[in-house]
Write an enzyme that holds these catalytic residues in place. Structure first.
Site, PDB file in Angstrom:
ATOM      1  N   GLU A  38       0.816  -1.215   0.000  1.00  0.00           N
ATOM      2  CA  GLU A  38       0.000   0.000   0.000  1.00  0.00           C
ATOM      3  C   GLU A  38       0.851   1.267   0.000  1.00  0.00           C
ATOM      4  OE1 GLU A  38      -2.935  -0.290  -0.745  1.00  0.00           O
ATOM      5  OE2 GLU A  38      -3.396  -2.344  -0.193  1.00  0.00           O
ATOM      6  N   ASP A  45       2.456  -0.792 -16.179  1.00  0.00           N
ATOM      7  CA  ASP A  45       2.502  -0.173 -14.856  1.00  0.00           C
ATOM      8  C   ASP A  45       3.352   1.090 -14.820  1.00  0.00           C
ATOM      9  OD1 ASP A  45       4.993  -1.336 -15.149  1.00  0.00           O
ATOM     10  OD2 ASP A  45       4.997  -2.348 -13.208  1.00  0.00           O
TER      11      ASP A  45
END
Length: 329
Positions: free
Chosen positions: A240, A259
């Site tokens: 995260e 990405d």
């Protein structure tokens, strides 16, 4: 490895929320996992979270577009931007919302999470050496990011809530949560029961300071106490906080997606469990997927590296003018 093209800025505009579908403890978790992509998977509802946030504040998309343009400029010409020399130390505030005594996690459990973060971002984690030869040249080594926390930087609040969901209620005192502490200069982490099997979620750069930071369920925070296998080694926070520093998921949140990082292989989609190496993609060129990357969805015991490209992308956030530059004293 995929070639990094100039991405459409809007293609990177995602907030991330992840959900569930070395030490003796790590060894036990490794023994417990099954080498499969189909058991107890993490999954994300990131696009839905983004839509809700943009609906509430349409300026978020514009800010994120500008952040992506800035990131590309830094990556293309890093010498033109002043980056932190040496190590960037990130102050951390931990906000604990608890209903049961188990949810009121100990300082020792919080310290274990900080230890994991410093190991993972500093490449001193014991499993870093497991990186396959194919990917050793792409490994970041030390990302030069460290996390600083003391027990004084903890706010605890008892609550009657069974779960908090993903609408940021835990970040708002008016909704029973805890307001962030100095979010421009401090990484805030909320530890609570999120509900729905959700492990955690993060706010991408560009969102409101009033909700900036990451949320981790107390069952997946740190590696002692309530930390629960197969996500009990503290890697949910590593993942995260990667998003907090502007990393996308390794599969680019699309089939054979991008990405924004040049040294990660193209993935079909997310991987769960502990895939047997080598795990081949069916995307163009059939590359071996980097299932041990922190930005995939594998079990905690089976992810243990960032790439150099990912490190550069994170470091661009705290270049002068970057969205995380205010974290630097």
């Amino acid at each position: 490895m995929k070639k990094l093209s100039v991405l459409a800025a809007g293609s990177l505009l995602l907030l991330f929320g992840c959900s569930k579908s070395v030490s003796d403890k790590q060894t036990k978790q490794e023994d417990a996992v099954v080498e499969t992509n189909n058991t107890t998977l993490r999954s994300c509802f990131s696009y839905e979270v983004l839509e809700e946030n943009i609906k509430a504040d349409p300026t978020i998309k514009k800010r994120m577009d500008e952040i992506e343009k800035f990131t590309q400029k830094v990556l293309e010409n890093p010498s033109a931007y002043k980056l932190v020399n040496g190590v960037m130390e990130v102050p951390v505030q931990v906000n604990v919302l608890w209903r049961t005594s188990a949810e009121n996690i100990s300082d020792a459990q919080i310290q274990s999470q900080i230890d994991v973060l410093n190991e993972d971002f500093g490449a001193t984690n014991s499993d870093y050496s497991l990186t396959p030869a194919l990917f050793q040249g792409a490994r970041s080594g030390d990302t030069k990011i460290r996390f600083i926390w003391t027990s004084a930087n903890t706010t605890r609040k008892q609550t009657s809530k069974n779960s908090w969901g993903t609408r940021d209620a835990m970040k708002k005192s008016k909704q029973g949560g805890i307001d962030p502490t100095s979010p421009a200069t401090t990484l805030n982490m909320w530890v609570c029961t999120i509900g729905g099997g959700i492990l955690g979620y993060a706010q991408f750069p560009g969102g409101s300071l009033a909700t900036d930071g990451v949320v981790i369920d107390s069952k997946y925070f740190g590696r002692v106490g309530t930390a629960t296998a197969p996500y009990g080694l503290g890697r949910t926070a590593t993942h995260e906080i990667g998003h907090y520093f502007n990393l996308r998921h390794i599969w680019g949140d699309a089939t054979c997606g991008n990405d924004g990082v040049s040294d990660t292989p193209t993935h079909n989609t997310s991987n769960g469990g502990c895939p047997t190496y080598p795990h081949y993609s069916t995307c163009a060129g059939n590359p071996v997927e980097m299932t041990m990357n922190y930005m995939d969805y594998t079990y905690d015991a089976c992810m243990y590296m960032f790439t150099a490209g990912q490190a550069s992308r994170m470091q661009a956030t705290y270049a002068i003018g970057g969205p995380r530059a205010s974290l630097i004293p």
